[in-house]
Motif scaffolding. Sequence first.
Motif, mmCIF file in Angstrom:
data_model
loop_
_atom_site.group_PDB
_atom_site.id
_atom_site.type_symbol
_atom_site.label_atom_id
_atom_site.label_comp_id
_atom_site.label_asym_id
_atom_site.label_seq_id
_atom_site.Cartn_x
_atom_site.Cartn_y
_atom_site.Cartn_z
ATOM 1 N N ASP A 61 0.798 -1.209 0.000
ATOM 2 C CA ASP A 61 0.000 0.000 0.000
ATOM 3 C C ASP A 61 0.843 1.277 0.000
ATOM 4 O O ASP A 61 0.296 2.376 0.023
ATOM 5 C CB ASP A 61 -0.933 0.006 1.217
ATOM 6 N N THR A 62 2.149 1.119 -0.007
ATOM 7 C CA THR A 62 3.047 2.271 0.052
ATOM 8 C C THR A 62 3.965 2.275 -1.174
ATOM 9 O O THR A 62 4.524 1.242 -1.537
ATOM 10 C CB THR A 62 3.908 2.235 1.333
ATOM 11 N N VAL A 63 4.064 3.433 -1.786
ATOM 12 C CA VAL A 63 4.894 3.583 -2.981
ATOM 13 C C VAL A 63 5.871 4.741 -2.778
ATOM 14 O O VAL A 63 5.511 5.777 -2.221
ATOM 15 C CB VAL A 63 4.009 3.851 -4.217
ATOM 16 N N TYR A 64 7.095 4.531 -3.203
ATOM 17 C CA TYR A 64 8.138 5.557 -3.112
ATOM 18 C C TYR A 64 8.681 5.816 -4.514
ATOM 19 O O TYR A 64 8.831 4.894 -5.304
ATOM 20 C CB TYR A 64 9.313 5.078 -2.252
ATOM 21 N N TRP A 65 9.039 7.055 -4.780
ATOM 22 C CA TRP A 65 9.695 7.410 -6.035
ATOM 23 C C TRP A 65 11.087 7.972 -5.737
ATOM 24 O O TRP A 65 11.253 8.801 -4.837
ATOM 25 C CB TRP A 65 8.891 8.466 -6.794
ATOM 26 N N TYR A 66 12.062 7.503 -6.532
ATOM 27 C CA TYR A 66 13.440 7.967 -6.413
ATOM 28 C C TYR A 66 13.946 8.384 -7.791
ATOM 29 O O TYR A 66 13.542 7.820 -8.806
ATOM 30 C CB TYR A 66 14.362 6.861 -5.881
ATOM 31 N N SER B 215 8.009 -0.279 -3.494
ATOM 32 C CA SER B 215 6.766 -0.457 -2.759
ATOM 33 C C SER B 215 7.015 -1.234 -1.482
ATOM 34 O O SER B 215 7.997 -1.991 -1.370
ATOM 35 C CB SER B 215 5.707 -1.163 -3.618
ATOM 36 N N SER B 216 6.149 -1.032 -0.529
ATOM 37 C CA SER B 216 6.234 -1.764 0.729
ATOM 38 C C SER B 216 4.836 -1.883 1.312
ATOM 39 O O SER B 216 3.882 -1.267 0.824
ATOM 40 C CB SER B 216 7.168 -1.059 1.725
ATOM 41 N N LEU B 217 4.749 -2.674 2.376
ATOM 42 C CA LEU B 217 3.477 -2.855 3.065
ATOM 43 C C LEU B 217 3.476 -1.955 4.285
ATOM 44 O O LEU B 217 4.321 -2.093 5.164
ATOM 45 C CB LEU B 217 3.305 -4.313 3.471
ATOM 46 N N THR B 218 2.565 -1.005 4.289
ATOM 47 C CA THR B 218 2.388 -0.083 5.413
ATOM 48 C C THR B 218 3.692 0.607 5.796
ATOM 49 O O THR B 218 4.017 0.740 6.975
ATOM 50 C CB THR B 218 1.796 -0.811 6.639
ATOM 51 N N TYR C 44 -3.716 1.289 -5.994
ATOM 52 C CA TYR C 44 -2.378 1.480 -5.402
ATOM 53 C C TYR C 44 -1.265 1.732 -6.410
ATOM 54 O O TYR C 44 -0.129 1.959 -6.000
ATOM 55 C CB TYR C 44 -1.983 0.323 -4.466
ATOM 56 N N HIS C 45 -1.588 1.719 -7.703
ATOM 57 C CA HIS C 45 -0.524 2.084 -8.619
ATOM 58 C C HIS C 45 -0.300 3.589 -8.525
ATOM 59 O O HIS C 45 -1.170 4.336 -8.050
ATOM 60 C CB HIS C 45 -0.827 1.617 -10.047
ATOM 61 N N SER C 46 0.869 4.014 -8.934
ATOM 62 C CA SER C 46 1.222 5.417 -8.806
ATOM 63 C C SER C 46 1.738 5.939 -10.137
ATOM 64 O O SER C 46 2.282 5.188 -10.946
ATOM 65 C CB SER C 46 2.291 5.601 -7.722
ATOM 66 N N GLU C 47 1.524 7.228 -10.355
ATOM 67 C CA GLU C 47 2.025 7.879 -11.556
ATOM 68 C C GLU C 47 2.806 9.127 -11.174
ATOM 69 O O GLU C 47 2.368 9.892 -10.306
ATOM 70 C CB GLU C 47 0.881 8.223 -12.505
ATOM 71 N N LEU C 48 3.937 9.291 -11.817
ATOM 72 C CA LEU C 48 4.770 10.475 -11.626
ATOM 73 C C LEU C 48 4.648 11.306 -12.898
ATOM 74 O O LEU C 48 5.010 10.840 -13.983
ATOM 75 C CB LEU C 48 6.223 10.076 -11.376
ATOM 76 N N ASN C 49 4.091 12.489 -12.767
ATOM 77 C CA ASN C 49 3.899 13.377 -13.909
ATOM 78 C C ASN C 49 4.974 14.457 -13.898
ATOM 79 O O ASN C 49 5.188 15.114 -12.882
ATOM 80 C CB ASN C 49 2.514 14.021 -13.842
ATOM 81 N N MET C 50 5.602 14.610 -15.032
ATOM 82 C CA MET C 50 6.725 15.541 -15.136
ATOM 83 C C MET C 50 6.445 16.503 -16.276
ATOM 84 O O MET C 50 6.212 16.063 -17.409
ATOM 85 C CB MET C 50 8.015 14.768 -15.385
ATOM 86 N N SER C 51 6.444 17.778 -15.984
ATOM 87 C CA SER C 51 6.151 18.766 -17.021
ATOM 88 C C SER C 51 7.352 19.678 -17.251
ATOM 89 O O SER C 51 8.286 19.726 -16.440
ATOM 90 C CB SER C 51 4.930 19.591 -16.622
ATOM 91 N N SER D 229 6.566 9.973 -1.554
ATOM 92 C CA SER D 229 5.998 8.673 -1.232
ATOM 93 C C SER D 229 4.507 8.817 -0.932
ATOM 94 O O SER D 229 4.033 9.897 -0.565
ATOM 95 C CB SER D 229 6.713 8.034 -0.042
ATOM 96 N N PHE D 230 3.801 7.715 -1.081
ATOM 97 C CA PHE D 230 2.365 7.671 -0.829
ATOM 98 C C PHE D 230 2.039 6.452 0.008
ATOM 99 O O PHE D 230 2.603 5.376 -0.188
ATOM 100 C CB PHE D 230 1.589 7.592 -2.152
ATOM 101 N N TYR D 231 1.098 6.634 0.914
ATOM 102 C CA TYR D 231 0.568 5.539 1.711
ATOM 103 C C TYR D 231 -0.950 5.630 1.656
ATOM 104 O O TYR D 231 -1.524 6.678 1.971
ATOM 105 C CB TYR D 231 1.082 5.624 3.157
ATOM 106 N N GLU D 232 -1.559 4.553 1.235
ATOM 107 C CA GLU D 232 -3.026 4.525 1.140
ATOM 108 C C GLU D 232 -3.565 5.733 0.368
ATOM 109 O O GLU D 232 -4.505 6.407 0.814
ATOM 110 C CB GLU D 232 -3.656 4.471 2.538
ATOM 111 N N LYS D 233 -2.938 6.006 -0.744
ATOM 112 C CA LYS D 233 -3.378 7.032 -1.694
ATOM 113 C C LYS D 233 -3.164 8.469 -1.213
ATOM 114 O O LYS D 233 -3.554 9.413 -1.897
ATOM 115 C CB LYS D 233 -4.842 6.825 -2.080
ATOM 116 N N MET D 234 -2.532 8.615 -0.047
ATOM 117 C CA MET D 234 -2.230 9.955 0.444
ATOM 118 C C MET D 234 -0.713 10.152 0.433
ATOM 119 O O MET D 234 0.040 9.231 0.740
ATOM 120 C CB MET D 234 -2.749 10.123 1.878
ATOM 121 N N GLN D 235 -0.293 11.364 0.121
ATOM 122 C CA GLN D 235 1.133 11.658 0.157
ATOM 123 C C GLN D 235 1.625 11.515 1.591
ATOM 124 O O GLN D 235 1.054 12.109 2.505
ATOM 125 C CB GLN D 235 1.384 13.076 -0.340
#
Lengths: 113, 112
Positions: free
Chosen positions: A30-35, A93-96, A72-79, A48-54
């Motif tokens: 449920d947790t996603v990190y971007w590097y 990704s990780s659990l909690t 739970y998928h995540s998108e990184l938008n770059m403009s 990072s996001f946990y349960e759809k919240m930053q």
Amino acid sequence: AAGVIQSPRHLIKEKRETATLKCYPIPRHDTVYWYQQGPGQDPQFLISFYEKMQSDKGSIPDRFSAQQFSDYHSELNMSSLELGDSALYFCASSLTGGATDTYFGPGTRLTVL
Amino acid sequence: AQSVSQHNHHVILSEAASLELGCNYSYGGTVNLFWYVQYPGQHLQLLLKYFSGDPLVKGIKGFEAEFIKSKFSFNLRKPSVQWSDTAEYFCAAYSSASKIIFGSGTRLSIRP
């Protein structure tokens, strides 16, 4: 076992264009990190996001935004892409938010020309 | 702020030599520590991790690391390196802010 999936694996864009990177976490995570990892650099935490919240924010430029969706998928938008945005973008990704099971995806290599 | 330091930026060894890569962290509380390897053009792969218990941790590919709390260190070791160990090695820590932070990395080059 299923791993973290990132798409696309490679992306080439022109300056000032936009790009969207996608990350599909391991099932039930449920947790996603971007590097971001620039050439010859160590990975730098973006957001990072946990349960759809930053949940945390690092050195992410204002030109970038991200979100986590209900599946739970995540998108990184770059403009307004700049040459300096050329890098390898990892998702993890990780659990909690637990370190014990944080897994990294293969990365998306973004080249800005 | 928490940080992870790797003082060896580039290490060059001959095959069969022993390896030790240094890693120091700055955090006085509970630490979770990792070593990741990144082969040329590849993504990060977890070599080993320490959360608690035996401070000597064994990982994949013959690597091990020792957590020394008094020295804030988590050095990576391998008794005999191979040419295929040529890669970038990152020490990392799970910070109190719920994210993994990385050291600057050590590039390991092995002479055949």
